[in-house]
Design an enzyme around this catalytic site. Structure first.
Site, PDB file in Angstrom:
ATOM      1  N   LYS A  72      54.661 -65.318 -41.482  1.00 33.51           N
ATOM      2  CA  LYS A  72      54.791 -66.512 -40.652  1.00 33.51           C
ATOM      3  C   LYS A  72      53.467 -67.040 -40.111  1.00 33.51           C
ATOM      4  O   LYS A  72      53.339 -68.244 -39.849  1.00 33.51           O
ATOM      5  CB  LYS A  72      55.748 -66.239 -39.491  1.00 33.51           C
ATOM      6  CG  LYS A  72      57.190 -66.045 -39.921  1.00 33.51           C
ATOM      7  CD  LYS A  72      58.109 -65.888 -38.724  1.00 33.51           C
ATOM      8  CE  LYS A  72      59.561 -65.772 -39.156  1.00 33.51           C
ATOM      9  NZ  LYS A  72      60.483 -65.728 -38.008  1.00 33.51           N
ATOM     10  N   ASP A 108      62.973 -71.725 -35.963  1.00 33.54           N
ATOM     11  CA  ASP A 108      63.364 -70.645 -35.059  1.00 33.54           C
ATOM     12  C   ASP A 108      63.321 -71.131 -33.615  1.00 33.54           C
ATOM     13  O   ASP A 108      64.203 -70.832 -32.809  1.00 33.54           O
ATOM     14  CB  ASP A 108      62.407 -69.448 -35.192  1.00 33.54           C
ATOM     15  CG  ASP A 108      62.579 -68.685 -36.492  1.00 33.54           C
ATOM     16  OD1 ASP A 108      63.707 -68.674 -37.021  1.00 33.54           O
ATOM     17  OD2 ASP A 108      61.595 -68.097 -36.960  1.00 33.54           O
ATOM     18  N   GLY A 129      58.411 -57.189 -28.244  1.00 27.34           N
ATOM     19  CA  GLY A 129      57.926 -57.620 -29.548  1.00 27.34           C
ATOM     20  C   GLY A 129      56.783 -58.598 -29.409  1.00 27.34           C
ATOM     21  O   GLY A 129      56.587 -59.221 -28.362  1.00 27.34           O
ATOM     22  N   SER A 130      55.977 -58.739 -30.494  1.00 24.97           N
ATOM     23  CA  SER A 130      54.811 -59.633 -30.421  1.00 24.97           C
ATOM     24  C   SER A 130      54.504 -60.331 -31.741  1.00 24.97           C
ATOM     25  O   SER A 130      53.417 -60.868 -31.916  1.00 24.97           O
ATOM     26  CB  SER A 130      53.572 -58.839 -29.977  1.00 24.97           C
ATOM     27  OG  SER A 130      53.290 -57.787 -30.907  1.00 24.97           O
ATOM     28  N   GLY A 131      55.444 -60.344 -32.678  1.00 22.95           N
ATOM     29  CA  GLY A 131      55.205 -60.987 -33.970  1.00 22.95           C
ATOM     30  C   GLY A 131      55.477 -62.478 -33.935  1.00 22.95           C
ATOM     31  O   GLY A 131      55.588 -63.098 -32.872  1.00 22.95           O
ATOM     32  N   GLY A 132      55.588 -63.069 -35.131  1.00 22.13           N
ATOM     33  CA  GLY A 132      55.773 -64.503 -35.234  1.00 22.13           C
ATOM     34  C   GLY A 132      57.028 -64.994 -34.541  1.00 22.13           C
ATOM     35  O   GLY A 132      57.028 -66.041 -33.889  1.00 22.13           O
ATOM     36  N   MET A 133      58.124 -64.256 -34.646  1.00 18.26           N
ATOM     37  CA  MET A 133      59.357 -64.664 -33.981  1.00 18.26           C
ATOM     38  C   MET A 133      59.227 -64.546 -32.474  1.00 18.26           C
ATOM     39  O   MET A 133      59.815 -65.339 -31.722  1.00 18.26           O
ATOM     40  CB  MET A 133      60.528 -63.803 -34.485  1.00 18.26           C
ATOM     41  CG  MET A 133      61.880 -64.245 -33.959  1.00 18.26           C
ATOM     42  SD  MET A 133      62.322 -65.886 -34.551  1.00 18.26           S
ATOM     43  CE  MET A 133      63.948 -66.073 -33.821  1.00 18.26           C
TER      44      MET A 133
END
Length: 271
Positions: A72, A108, A129-133
């Site tokens: 992403k 999203d 969490g810390s990713g693209g989502m």
């Protein structure tokens, strides 16, 4: 139901790229093509050559591509531009190809914003969490007026900047303090290696008011099962997946299906 043309040379291709491709997107989109009579086909792919895959989208005239973990953010440098939804959070989950010009979008964000609209923005939250989502969720929370929250991420290099960007706190582990709104944006509970993992301790789930898990497969993660058993309000990754896929469908085709068609396609995709 309008008759869908047979696949031929004029059929438009849409696709997805993910590290762990699933069947939901393919089944959802293809069922909607049947219900709306559109001459499209959708196929899921994975790749170890992201640049080559994006070049193929451009060269072969693939109309649209859904982008999932872990692509992403890395895909941005390979595109020609970003729509506001993606530029605002530097994360792309959708590519639209207009005659070789590739534009990144993020559906999203729109899905999450719609699903949290009825949660009081004064509610304190913990987002794991810390990713693209996580960017999409944090941005939607901030834009909805949420101010009291913390992002939990072991990777400080990603977690702290993400929290600071949206005005929230950061910590490396959950600790013992929960919050009325718990949000899981990690793979914990996802079908595969982490399927049995709980995103939050049982005590936190028991004390919360709203449980939000972005994991779409399975629809009932251990976190959501525990929240359901405790009578908590739940926001599911399955709902996120359907809403964001619907917006992708509209971007690719210019057609917005009716509610009954969307419900039928969702049921078919999960059947």
């Amino acid at each position: 139901m309008t008759s869908k043309p047979p696949i031929g040379r004029d059929t438009r291709l849409c696709m997805s790229l993910a590290a762990r491709p699933g069947n939901f997107g393919s089944r959802f989109h293809n069922r909607l093509y049947e219900l709306t009579g559109l001459d499209y086909v959708y196929k899921a792919f994975t790749t170890t050559d992201l640049a080559g895959a994006i070049g193929g989208i451009r060269a072969l005239g693939v109309r649209g591509c859904a982008i999932s973990m872990p692509f992403k953010e890395d895909v941005i440098a390979l595109l020609d531009g970003l729509a506001p939804s993606a530029a605002a959070i530097d994360s792309v989950n959708t590519i639209v190809n207009d005659d070789g010009v590739l534009t990144g979008h993020n559906t999203d964000y729109a899905a999450v914003a719609a699903l949290i609209a009825e949660v009081d923005p004064a509610t304190r939250f913990v987002l794991r969490g810390s990713g693209g989502m996580a960017k999409a969720v944090a941005a939607a929370l901030r834009d909805a007026g949420f101010r009291d929250g913390v992002i939990v991420a072991r990777n400080e290099a990603k977690g702290r900047p993400l929290a600071e960007l949206y005005g929230f706190g950061w910590q490396s582990d959950l600790g013992d303090e929960g919050a009325p709104l718990l949000v899981n944006v990690t793979p914990l509970g996802m079908a595969g290696g982490d399927a049995d993992a709980m995103a939050f301790q049982a005590a936190m789930v028991a004390a919360c008011e709203v449980a939000f898990d972005v994991v779409a497969i399975p629809a009932e993660t251990p976190f959501l099962k525990a929240a359901g058993a405790a009578g908590k309000r739940r926001i599911t990754g399955a709902a996120v997946a359907t809403l964001q896929a619907l917006e992708q469908f509209v971007l690719y085709t210019g057609v917005r299906p009716g509610d009954a068609q969307v419900a039928e396609a969702e049921a078919f995709a999960r059947g």
